[in-house]
Design a protein around this motif. Structure first.
Motif, PDB file in Angstrom:
ATOM      1  N   ASP A 211      63.792  17.592  50.483  1.00 26.54           N
ATOM      2  CA  ASP A 211      62.364  17.267  50.340  1.00 26.54           C
ATOM      3  C   ASP A 211      61.434  18.370  50.851  1.00 26.54           C
ATOM      4  OD1 ASP A 211      62.878  14.919  49.129  1.00 26.54           O
ATOM      5  OD2 ASP A 211      62.473  13.642  50.876  1.00 26.54           O
ATOM      6  N   TRP A 212      61.913  19.142  51.814  1.00 29.92           N
ATOM      7  CA  TRP A 212      61.071  20.182  52.401  1.00 29.92           C
ATOM      8  C   TRP A 212      60.975  21.425  51.523  1.00 29.92           C
ATOM      9  CZ3 TRP A 212      64.230  19.926  57.596  1.00 29.92           C
ATOM     10  CH2 TRP A 212      64.006  18.677  58.200  1.00 29.92           C
ATOM     11  N   VAL A 213      61.926  21.571  50.632  1.00 36.14           N
ATOM     12  CA  VAL A 213      62.020  22.807  49.844  1.00 36.14           C
ATOM     13  C   VAL A 213      61.061  22.730  48.653  1.00 36.14           C
ATOM     14  CG1 VAL A 213      63.558  24.216  48.418  1.00 36.14           C
ATOM     15  CG2 VAL A 213      64.403  23.219  50.571  1.00 36.14           C
ATOM     16  N   GLN A 214      60.187  23.743  48.536  1.00 35.82           N
ATOM     17  CA  GLN A 214      59.162  23.752  47.487  1.00 35.82           C
ATOM     18  C   GLN A 214      59.739  24.259  46.166  1.00 35.82           C
ATOM     19  OE1 GLN A 214      55.940  22.576  48.325  1.00 35.82           O
ATOM     20  NE2 GLN A 214      57.296  21.948  49.995  1.00 35.82           N
ATOM     21  N   PRO A 215      59.123  23.867  45.046  1.00 37.39           N
ATOM     22  CA  PRO A 215      59.508  24.476  43.764  1.00 37.39           C
ATOM     23  C   PRO A 215      59.364  25.997  43.863  1.00 37.39           C
ATOM     24  CG  PRO A 215      57.995  22.637  43.416  1.00 37.39           C
ATOM     25  CD  PRO A 215      58.040  22.873  44.889  1.00 37.39           C
ATOM     26  N   GLY A 216      60.197  26.709  43.175  1.00 40.38           N
ATOM     27  CA  GLY A 216      60.120  28.169  43.216  1.00 40.38           C
ATOM     28  C   GLY A 216      60.734  28.768  44.479  1.00 40.38           C
ATOM     29  N   THR A 217      61.749  28.080  45.003  1.00 39.67           N
ATOM     30  CA  THR A 217      62.427  28.570  46.215  1.00 39.67           C
ATOM     31  C   THR A 217      63.873  28.929  45.896  1.00 39.67           C
ATOM     32  OG1 THR A 217      61.067  27.151  47.636  1.00 39.67           O
ATOM     33  CG2 THR A 217      63.144  27.960  48.583  1.00 39.67           C
ATOM     34  N   HIS A 218      64.352  29.972  46.544  1.00 39.51           N
ATOM     35  CA  HIS A 218      65.782  30.280  46.483  1.00 39.51           C
ATOM     36  C   HIS A 218      66.394  30.142  47.877  1.00 39.51           C
ATOM     37  CE1 HIS A 218      69.643  32.054  45.758  1.00 39.51           C
ATOM     38  NE2 HIS A 218      69.437  32.872  46.768  1.00 39.51           N
TER      39      HIS A 218
END
Lengths: 315, 315
Positions: A211-218
């Motif tokens: 849930d903490w990880v934003q779209p556009g993250t690797h």
């Protein structure tokens, strides 16, 4: 005995090596099926005092084979000694002649692991990376920051570790070395602000919630290399648009991918090898909004490539 | 780099070591179940160019563990290089610290093999030994003669090899070194005259017929260390009053004992370990008229003992 090199000789030689290129060639050879890598040899000392792993192999048609001996003795710090030690032996494929002994004390393993992490991030990160988050505040955290700074020279770093003092010390040390870094209060804050997240801890329970990880993250997951260790929620792998790993064969049993497979969160068909992405045989990130994950557990061809490169630089 | 030793340093250090005593302690520890010896690691090069074996292990409660790397490259002599090469690495059991690297070029393996042969003969030979026969005329034949001469200082040696010229050269070389030796015309003649026979060839078909062997003879079989190699007729093992070997586990699969077991000539219950005879846990020769055989295939504890002894002598 010019064929023996200690860390004081290896370190300057390593400075001239393009490690990401070496790792890239290694992963491509591995994924193309060009590597011969027998099962890892293991020697367990009595009373869990320590363990020794022997990794060895070669690339078909190459010049050398490598034998790496790495040990971990948990009681060593109490004696003022490092937990881990290691050395690499490089032999010629045509005659078996010993080409070089690298008494690297395990540093080459740390370096090749960090270079592979930066390579994975370079290959799979979104086009714009302003901030890079590192979970963990130890040796591997510092080296990942160093190698990522080479790939993303304009990015800022955030460091989170369980021990706030150590995180602050790590961030200060990086800043002192010209890598802008600050410590993060918690993983959630770090996750929400960073476009690349590198995990380097020995955690056995997930630290990084999907849930903490934003779209556009690797996310490059480095810490877990056993069936037990885990740093990333399996739902993040299920949610990810692309999941890669260094070795499908190994990641069936070890690392984040193995956790997600066992939990039924992903299927093996959804996972591609980093070497296949690098060679163009598999697709990587599809768009700037995708979430991607690369799980690295470490393969012998990395040891071979770094040992051969150092050997050539020393010659 | 005092922790690295080459053969020019190892050879003089070895001169002060009581190798038969080291082998005796090693075999006793092995047969008492005190050794940890994982499966041998194997790396095969392409096109049968060469093979590499990694043997490793330790004695529980001891000071070190050993990792031995040995290679064989059949094409090397055409390049003016020896077929085999090897090195041993000695590490501390308490910290994993590297204690010593022995660049012995495989000589320590040759020496420990020969010392084990002489130990087996000392343990199982009849009380009076006037003549000792050696099958083979190579490096191991010479070393077996050297170590046997230490045990049986009054014995004469007979040497037989497939190549009469090489046999004569070997006998002349031994005589020149103060070990009275002559070459034998054939194996039958040698067998009828000798009370101890040591086999050191790479034969794949029996050379030593049971009928030629006289009562009151001991045979130490060294050459066969694979499932295929064979130097001694299985009927000799069936006829023998006592059959010993270095490792029951290993000799089920390799060496003369494995040949005799597969042929149904003997049963496993008839075979005892040399270490058990040495410790008094099993009986050896019963009378001066008995025929005895000891089959040696080589175990990692021999590498450990010779490496530790050399390390101590170098310190």
């Amino acid at each position: 005995m010019s064929r023996v090199a200690t860390w004081s000789e290896i370190e300057p030689a390593l400075a001239g090596v393009d490690l990401l290129e070496e790792m890239s060639l290694g992963f491509q050879a591995y994924s193309a099926g060009d590597c011969v890598v027998p099962p890892v040899g293991e020697l367990l000392l009595e009373e869990s005092r320590g363990e020794v792993h022997i990794k060895y192999g070669y690339v078909r048609g190459g010049e050398h084979y490598v034998i790496k001996i790495a040990s971990g003795f948990p009681g060593n710090p109490a004696l003022g000694l490092p937990v881990g030690d290691g050395l690499m032996l490089l032999f010629r494929q045509d005659t078996g002649a010993l080409a070089r002994v690298l008494f690297d004390e395990g540093h080459l393993t740390d370096e090749r692991t960090a270079a592979a992490g930066a390579l994975a991030s370079r290959t799979m990160a979104p086009p714009t990376v302003e901030r890079i988050g590192i979970l963990g505040a130890g040796v591997q955290a510092r080296l990942q920051a160093k190698h990522h700074a080479g790939v993303f020279p304009d990015a800022e770093f955030m460091v989170w570790g369980r021990d706030a003092e150590k995180s602050a010390a790590c961030a200060a040390e990086l800043s002192g070395a010209g890598i802008p870094a600050r410590s993060a209060e918690d993983v959630e804050r770090l996750s929400r602000e960073c476009q690349v997240i590198v995990t380097t801890t020995a955690a056995k329970e997930s630290l990084l919630a999907s849930d903490w990880v934003q779209p556009g993250t690797h996310v490059t997951a480095v810490g877990s290399d056993t069936p037990e260790k885990q740093e990333v929620e399996v739902t993040l792998l299920a949610r990810a648009d692309k999941v890669a790993c260094d070795s499908l064969e190994q990641c069936r049993l070890r690392g984040e991918v193995s956790q997600a497979l066992r939990a039924g969160a992903i299927s093996e068909e959804e996972v591609v090898e980093l070497g296949a992405i690098l060679s163009g045989d598999a697709a990587g990130r599809g768009s700037s909004e995708e979430v991607t994950v690369c799980d690295l557990t470490g393969v012998a061809v990395q040891d071979l490539r770094i040992a051969e490169a150092v050997n050539a630089a020393l010659a």
